[in-house]
Scaffold this motif. Structure first.
Motif, mmCIF file in Angstrom:
data_model
loop_
_atom_site.group_PDB
_atom_site.id
_atom_site.type_symbol
_atom_site.label_atom_id
_atom_site.label_comp_id
_atom_site.label_asym_id
_atom_site.label_seq_id
_atom_site.Cartn_x
_atom_site.Cartn_y
_atom_site.Cartn_z
ATOM 1 N N ARG A 1 0.831 -1.481 -0.155
ATOM 2 C CA ARG A 1 0.129 -0.219 -0.218
ATOM 3 C C ARG A 1 0.866 1.188 0.093
ATOM 4 N N PHE A 2 0.834 1.960 -1.098
ATOM 5 C CA PHE A 2 1.359 3.472 -1.124
ATOM 6 C C PHE A 2 0.437 4.349 -0.485
ATOM 7 N N LYS A 3 0.896 4.858 0.585
ATOM 8 C CA LYS A 3 -0.172 5.623 1.389
ATOM 9 C C LYS A 3 -0.371 6.907 0.865
ATOM 10 N N LYS A 4 -1.522 7.363 1.306
ATOM 11 C CA LYS A 4 -1.925 8.756 1.049
ATOM 12 C C LYS A 4 -0.678 9.753 1.667
ATOM 13 N N GLY A 5 -0.222 10.884 0.870
ATOM 14 C CA GLY A 5 0.789 11.433 1.475
ATOM 15 C C GLY A 5 2.101 11.103 0.723
ATOM 16 N N HIS A 6 2.297 9.845 0.320
ATOM 17 C CA HIS A 6 3.594 9.244 -0.044
ATOM 18 C C HIS A 6 3.535 9.481 -1.652
ATOM 19 N N LYS A 7 4.638 9.102 -2.176
ATOM 20 C CA LYS A 7 4.696 9.279 -3.843
ATOM 21 C C LYS A 7 5.277 7.898 -4.271
ATOM 22 N N ILE A 8 4.591 7.779 -5.561
ATOM 23 C CA ILE A 8 5.547 6.273 -6.126
ATOM 24 C C ILE A 8 6.552 6.879 -7.057
ATOM 25 N N MET A 9 7.614 6.040 -7.090
ATOM 26 C CA MET A 9 8.665 6.167 -7.787
ATOM 27 C C MET A 9 9.144 5.194 -8.556
ATOM 28 N N VAL A 10 9.833 5.260 -9.904
ATOM 29 C CA VAL A 10 10.461 4.220 -10.680
ATOM 30 C C VAL A 10 11.728 4.695 -10.788
ATOM 31 N N GLN A 11 12.667 3.871 -10.830
ATOM 32 C CA GLN A 11 14.076 4.117 -11.229
ATOM 33 C C GLN A 11 14.409 3.223 -12.350
ATOM 34 N N VAL A 12 15.108 3.683 -13.361
ATOM 35 C CA VAL A 12 15.641 2.761 -14.399
ATOM 36 C C VAL A 12 17.146 2.904 -14.541
ATOM 37 N N GLN A 13 17.909 1.783 -14.600
ATOM 38 C CA GLN A 13 19.344 1.740 -14.771
ATOM 39 C C GLN A 13 19.732 0.533 -15.365
ATOM 40 N N SER A 14 21.094 0.493 -15.816
ATOM 41 C CA SER A 14 21.493 -0.589 -16.707
ATOM 42 C C SER A 14 22.562 -1.460 -15.888
#
Length: 628
Positions: free
Chosen positions: A568-581
């Protein structure tokens, strides 16, 4: 004078008591209530397997008990009738409840006869009476135990974690009639696709080298002692060690000298060929008769793939079987030790391991082996991280979850809404990946992989120029995901091969309290919790069996399984995606040139510019299942 002497002696006695080793209550209980015996059990081809057996003393009074069998390549030590284990069963709850416990060295390991083969292929059509595999060895063992161990009630349960979990899975294939319940826990299920040695074809260097240095070392004759693993690192810094070691072929040239058979097998089978395909039990999970409870941990650094795919395999190939899934907030085997209240800086709000042992595991086996009341366990018992709550479902993934896409935007935004198309050419972000300066998998200095990277703060990586970061707006309501996570990328490169690592991250708000159980001074504001991270070797984008080079500058579609999550990503949080190699030295370095990486030279490694496209028909995203 006598008083002074008496006080002095009393003081010395108190010091002695304080320094005396603490008495292990479990050990005392086992010795008081169990008798140990050791036997060599014959298999159908004449090979004998060393087996350690603990029988409750109450058998002498005519009481009968079910058998709990654990088959392992990691030793049944201690050896000797007078030397006892300090704990028995999946937990000591079993020992106190009363079971016959059996531990067996698998074929070719420690004190058992025969030759060891890592994950021997199952023989679906045995041509003669002596053909054998792990399923038949389990069958023969159970048959002998039922006929020869006094006081058994004719019922058997099997369990095991990791490799023993694999051997547990194999007991369910063409199982002995006495086998009534099995619990493969973090079972090794496919060493190429997602367990231990590879993920999506990418070689997991750090864990594999250290483990195989011992596991694959030759054993000329049966012995109670295993071969030691490699220890001459010369530095506490694994990043430094593996960079100096160079290309993979240097491991044999500089260290193993061709003497480690399993390492050689890894190096000789670069693709998902028959060697690998024959070693997964999933296609053979048909007509499974014992009740099965598959167990895994969301933060398992070794075998998250295994339990999910073993459960899925039974659901698909044997849909009428009794099959359950339990997933908790644990590292590899964490449900069997400790309380399970926290990992690193993350709290779970309860003693999850103790809850599992008492309310799920013991009732499951007791019901099937002792006829205790049905605990009415759900199809899926799932711990939802972030919310820190247990969920029960009648299927996995849950019915009320729907697939949604977290789209990348060229401005660094992450959104469930597709990006707007601007112009004829798709928008993109780019970065330069340099194999001589790979992105570390952890901020720690360590030479052994560990498990902390599975729940580590990812801010150390987000600051690198060769890591792309996509971040959502602050959430105005909770977002709960349950089920498969996958990456769907549109990419190009200036090279002819590349790895793509995608990480799904929960970003804490800036005012998050500093409540780390590990370090109260740890700043949790802005903490970037890794929820799921996975790698894909792009040469396998169309086929794991037949790799293909990438064409420089061409937009390529790279889609891959990131495995499941319940968070659960809670209210007030943010969702992030990182991409690398690069993700080093957890994963070996891709030369970014289409070659057999196991045979690559140092001169094959090259810089490459990678583009990730973010609009129109080339909109990259991470797919999740959102609970509605």
């Amino acid at each position: 004078m006598k008083l002074v002497f008496s006080l002095l002696m009393l003081g010395l006695m108190q010091v002695g008591l304080a320094q005396a080793p603490k008495i292990n209550a479990d050990s005392v209980y086992i010795r008081k209530n169990y008798i140990k015996m050791e036997r060599m059990i014959p298999m159908r081809d004449g090979v004998k397997l060393f087996t350690s057996i603990y029988v409750p003393k109450e058998v002498a009074n005519g009481k009968k008990f079910p058998i709990m069998l654990n088959r392992t390549p990691y030793s049944v030590a201690p050896y000797g009738d007078t030397l006892y284990k300090t704990s028995l069963g999946p937990s000591m709850l079993f020992a106190r409840d009363g079971y016959i416990f059996v531990y067996q060295d698998v074929r070719g390991k420690y004190m058992s006869e025969g030759d060891f083969e890592a994950y021997r292929p199952f023989i679906s059509k045995k041509k003669n009476a002596t053909d054998n595999d792990e399923s038949s060895d389990a069958y023969d063992t159970i048959d002998w135990l039922i006929k020869n161990i006094e006081g058994n009630n004719g019922r058997v349960g099997t369990w095991g974690i990791s490799a023993p979990g694999y051997y547990t899975t194999m007991t369910t294939i063409e199982s002995h009639p006495a086998l009534k319940a099995a619990s493969p826990q973090a079972p090794v299920t496919d060493w190429f696709m997602g367990d231990d040695r590879h993920h999506n074809g990418a070689f997991f260097l750090m864990g594999t080298f250290s483990f195989i240095s011992s596991y694959g070392a030759p054993r000329p004759v049966p012995s109670p002692r295993g071969r030691p693993g490699y220890s001459a690192y010369g530095t506490p810094d694994g990043y430094e060690f593996y960079m100096k070691l160079g290309p993979l072929k240097n491991v044999n040239e500089k260290i193993f000298k061709g003497e480690n058979r399993i390492w050689n097998q890894l190096m000789e089978n670069e693709t998902y060929n028959e060697f690998w395909q024959s070693r997964t039990p999933v296609p053979h999970l048909k007509n499974v008769k014992p009740a099965v409870m598959v167990v895994g941990g969301w933060f398992d650094q070794e075998d998250l793939y295994g339990p999910l795919k073993a459960y899925e395999g039974i659901e698909k190939n044997s849909p009428s079987s009794s099959n359950r899934l339990v997933m908790g907030p644990w590292i590899h085997g964490g449900w069997a030790r400790g309380k399970g209240e926290s990992l690193g800086h993350i709290r779970f709000g309860s003693a999850t391991s103790e809850f599992y042992q008492k309310n799920i595991e013991l009732p499951f086996f007791n019901h099937h082996l002792k006829d205790t009341p049905d605990p009415q366990l759900p199809e899926a018992y799932i711990f939802e991280t972030g919310a820190n709550e247990w969920r029960t479902y009648d299927q996995w993934p849950p019915k009320n979850s729907v697939e949604k896409k977290l789209y990348f935007n060229a401005d660094g935004k992450l959104s469930f809404n597709p990006p707007a198309s601007k112009g004829k050419e798709p928008a993109y972000n780019e970065y330069t990946s340099d194999p001589s300066k790979p992105v570390p998998y952890t901020s720690e200095i360590r030479v052994i992989r560990g498990s902390d990277f599975m729940y580590e703060d990812q801010r150390f990586a987000s600051q690198r120029p060769d890591v792309l970061v996509y971040e959502s707006d602050v959430l105005t309501e909770d977002v709960t995901i349950s089920g498969n996570v996958f990456a769907d990328l549109f990419v190009s490169t200036t090279g002819t091969d590349a790895d793509f690592v995608v990480k799904l991250i929960d970003v804490y708000p800036g005012n998050a309290p500093n409540d780390s159980p590990e370090n109260p001074r740890k700043a949790m504001g802005g903490f970037q919790l890794l929820v799921r991270g996975e790698v894909m070797r792009a040469k396998f984008r169309n086929s794991f069996t037949t790799p293909e080079p990438m064409k420089p500058g061409k937009i390529e579609h790279v889609k891959f399984d990131m495995q499941d999550a319940a968070h659960r990503f809670k209210k007030g949080h943010k969702i992030m995606v990182q991409v690398q190699s690069t993700w080093f030295p957890l994963v070996d370095r891709n030369p970014q040139k289409f070659v057999n990486i196991y045979k690559a030279d140092a001169s094959d490694f090259q810089k490459a510019v990678h583009k990730v496209f973010c609009s129109g028909n080339a909109s990259s995203y991470v797919g999740v299942r959102v609970v509605e």
